[in-house]
Design a protein around this motif. Structure first.
Motif, mmCIF file in Angstrom:
data_model
loop_
_atom_site.group_PDB
_atom_site.id
_atom_site.type_symbol
_atom_site.label_atom_id
_atom_site.label_comp_id
_atom_site.label_asym_id
_atom_site.label_seq_id
_atom_site.Cartn_x
_atom_site.Cartn_y
_atom_site.Cartn_z
ATOM 1 N N LEU A 254 -10.899 -0.444 -6.574
ATOM 2 C CA LEU A 254 -9.495 -0.814 -6.426
ATOM 3 C C LEU A 254 -8.788 -0.374 -7.710
ATOM 4 O O LEU A 254 -9.139 -1.146 -8.942
ATOM 5 N N ALA A 291 -3.575 -10.054 0.489
ATOM 6 C CA ALA A 291 -3.210 -8.715 -0.727
ATOM 7 C C ALA A 291 -4.847 -7.945 -0.798
ATOM 8 O O ALA A 291 -4.407 -6.664 -0.527
ATOM 9 N N ARG A 294 -6.307 -6.771 2.556
ATOM 10 C CA ARG A 294 -5.034 -6.067 3.326
ATOM 11 C C ARG A 294 -5.035 -5.004 3.231
ATOM 12 O O ARG A 294 -5.241 -3.876 4.038
ATOM 13 N N ASN A 295 -5.689 -4.791 1.772
ATOM 14 C CA ASN A 295 -5.894 -3.386 0.685
ATOM 15 C C ASN A 295 -7.743 -2.636 0.526
ATOM 16 O O ASN A 295 -7.075 -2.288 -0.521
ATOM 17 N N PRO A 297 -10.692 -1.351 -0.454
ATOM 18 C CA PRO A 297 -10.885 0.101 -0.656
ATOM 19 C C PRO A 297 -12.370 0.578 0.071
ATOM 20 O O PRO A 297 -13.410 0.351 -0.070
ATOM 21 N N SER A 302 -8.018 2.734 -3.368
ATOM 22 C CA SER A 302 -6.454 1.790 -3.175
ATOM 23 C C SER A 302 -6.349 1.217 -4.499
ATOM 24 O O SER A 302 -6.454 1.708 -5.079
ATOM 25 N N ASP A 303 -4.795 1.049 -4.203
ATOM 26 C CA ASP A 303 -4.210 0.521 -5.318
ATOM 27 C C ASP A 303 -2.920 -0.734 -4.848
ATOM 28 O O ASP A 303 -3.218 -1.160 -3.580
ATOM 29 N N PHE A 304 -3.531 -1.659 -6.167
ATOM 30 C CA PHE A 304 -2.709 -2.932 -6.047
ATOM 31 C C PHE A 304 -1.356 -2.252 -6.596
ATOM 32 O O PHE A 304 -1.267 -2.375 -7.804
ATOM 33 N N LYS A 305 0.075 -3.404 -6.149
ATOM 34 C CA LYS A 305 0.897 -2.383 -6.196
ATOM 35 C C LYS A 305 1.762 -3.677 -6.815
ATOM 36 O O LYS A 305 1.923 -4.658 -5.389
ATOM 37 N N GLU A 308 4.379 -3.902 -3.112
ATOM 38 C CA GLU A 308 3.732 -4.564 -2.446
ATOM 39 C C GLU A 308 3.026 -5.686 -1.900
ATOM 40 O O GLU A 308 3.322 -5.682 -0.356
ATOM 41 N N PHE A 312 3.495 -7.444 1.461
ATOM 42 C CA PHE A 312 2.252 -8.430 2.355
ATOM 43 C C PHE A 312 3.116 -9.537 2.394
ATOM 44 O O PHE A 312 3.182 -10.413 3.211
#
Ligand SMILES: [Zn+2]
Length: 347
Positions: A254, A291, A294-295, A297, A302-305, A308, A312
């Motif tokens: 992540l 969050a 949902r994301n 990896p 994946s990326d935490f932004k 987003e 979410f």
């Protein structure tokens, strides 16, 4: 964050030292699991010690980054060994270290390659179906098979350090030698179970030697796949009687806003800061938990932004889920006097 430990144990506990030393000794006495090798390693003459990989920095031979570590370049991500660094220097004295001979014990991983491959590729262990290989993530199996294809080499499982778990051999034979952290750390899972069992009147062996009744599952990150799918299983098998991992659902990485999380560079989110920043939001823990789920990896990085995270929360949780729950509640009151009606299928 609404998280609590089921059980907490440390590898600094005496019970762990005993367990790890017993493990080493059993393999040592078998006579054909280890080999002794004398190798040249970097030594800091001012500090009178051999240097662990992280205590050596130098120029990366791949990308030219001047601050690469002895085991890895953080700039280009290459795995390195200290001897590859250009202009190596000690982080202790800042000086150029010298090479000195030292003796270490190597675990003969190569000897275990045959059954490891069969176990990972087909799930068969000792002629029996141990697990269903289709349940393992493709990237985990793929990484393991590519290591096996590259050929397993004997791996050093001792170090020259003034801390760690001492080798349970004579002073003459092993002065200053300790177990390599990746040899003793997974044994910590066993010693933790032992301590928990002691405190709760249970039999620890039922959890580690219980045959088909036991499912050992390691939840880890992809950088630890080799230790949990190759090295530790080989250690367990060499010792005998222990169960092997039933699955190792390793996650990929992540990242944070497009870059790797880094404590040293201050790139990421500190838990206490998150709790402080969102202190007026009653469900801040669950919003972050959602969050992250949902994301997750699972199969790729994946990326935490932050934007987003807001989506979410506002769209998924508040709009969609919130509306759904609200409608169900309102309509249940409107048409069914607030009582959930009996189901009158068939649907
Ligand atoms: Zn590099």
């Amino acid at each position: 964050m609404g998280i609590s430990f089921d059980y907490y144990h440390r590898t600094s506990e005496p019970l762990h030292h005993e367990t790890a030393q017993d493990f080493f000794l059993k393999l040592y006495k078998k006579g054909d699991e280890f080999e002794e090798r004398t190798v040249e390693q970097y030594y800091d003459e001012d500090f009178h010690q051999f240097l662990a990989d992280r205590y050596i920095v130098g120029t990366c031979p791949r990308c030219g980054h001047p601050e690469a570590y002895g085991d890895q370049c953080e700039k280009c991500g290459s795995d390195l060994s200290p001897s590859e660094l250009i202009n190596p220097r000690s982080t202790l004295s800042g000086k150029t270290p010298i090479l000195r001979p030292t003796k270490h014990w190597y675990f003969k991983l190569d000897k275990h390659a045959g059954w490891l491959r069969e176990w990972i590729a087909t799930g068969v262990l000792d002629g029996k179906q141990h697990h269903d290989p289709r349940q393992w993530r493709k990237h985990v199996v793929g990484q393991c098979l590519s290591w096996l294809d590259g050929g397993l080499q004997p791996r050093a499982i001792t170090r020259d350090l003034d801390w760690g778990i001492a080798l349970p051999l004579s002073e003459q034979e092993a002065a200053g030698k300790v177990l390599y952290v990746w040899f003793d750390a997974p044994i910590g899972y066993i010693s933790s179970t032992k301590q928990w069992a002691l405190e709760n009147g249970k039999d620890w062996e039922a959890y580690w030697k219980g045959g088909d009744d036991v499912k050992l599952i390691h939840f880890i990150g992809k950088d630890n796949i080799v230790f949990h799918c190759i090295v530790f299983p080989a250690m367990l098998k060499a010792y005998g009687d222990f169960v092997l991992p039933y699955n190792v659902p390793a996650n990929q990485f992540l990242n944070f806003e497009g870059q790797k999380f880094s404590k040293s560079r201050g790139w990421g989110i500190e838990q206490h800061e998150y709790l402080e920043d969102f202190k007026d939001f009653p469900n801040k823990e669950d919003a972050l938990r959602y969050a992250l789920l949902r994301n997750l990896p699972e199969n790729r990085d994946s990326d935490f932004k932050w934007d987003e995270f807001v989506d979410f929360h506002d769209k998924d949780l508040a709009d969609n889920l919130g509306n759904f729950v609200n409608r169900v509640a309102v309509l249940t009151h409107k048409y069914y006097d607030g009582v959930v009606p009996a189901v009158d299928g068939p649907w």
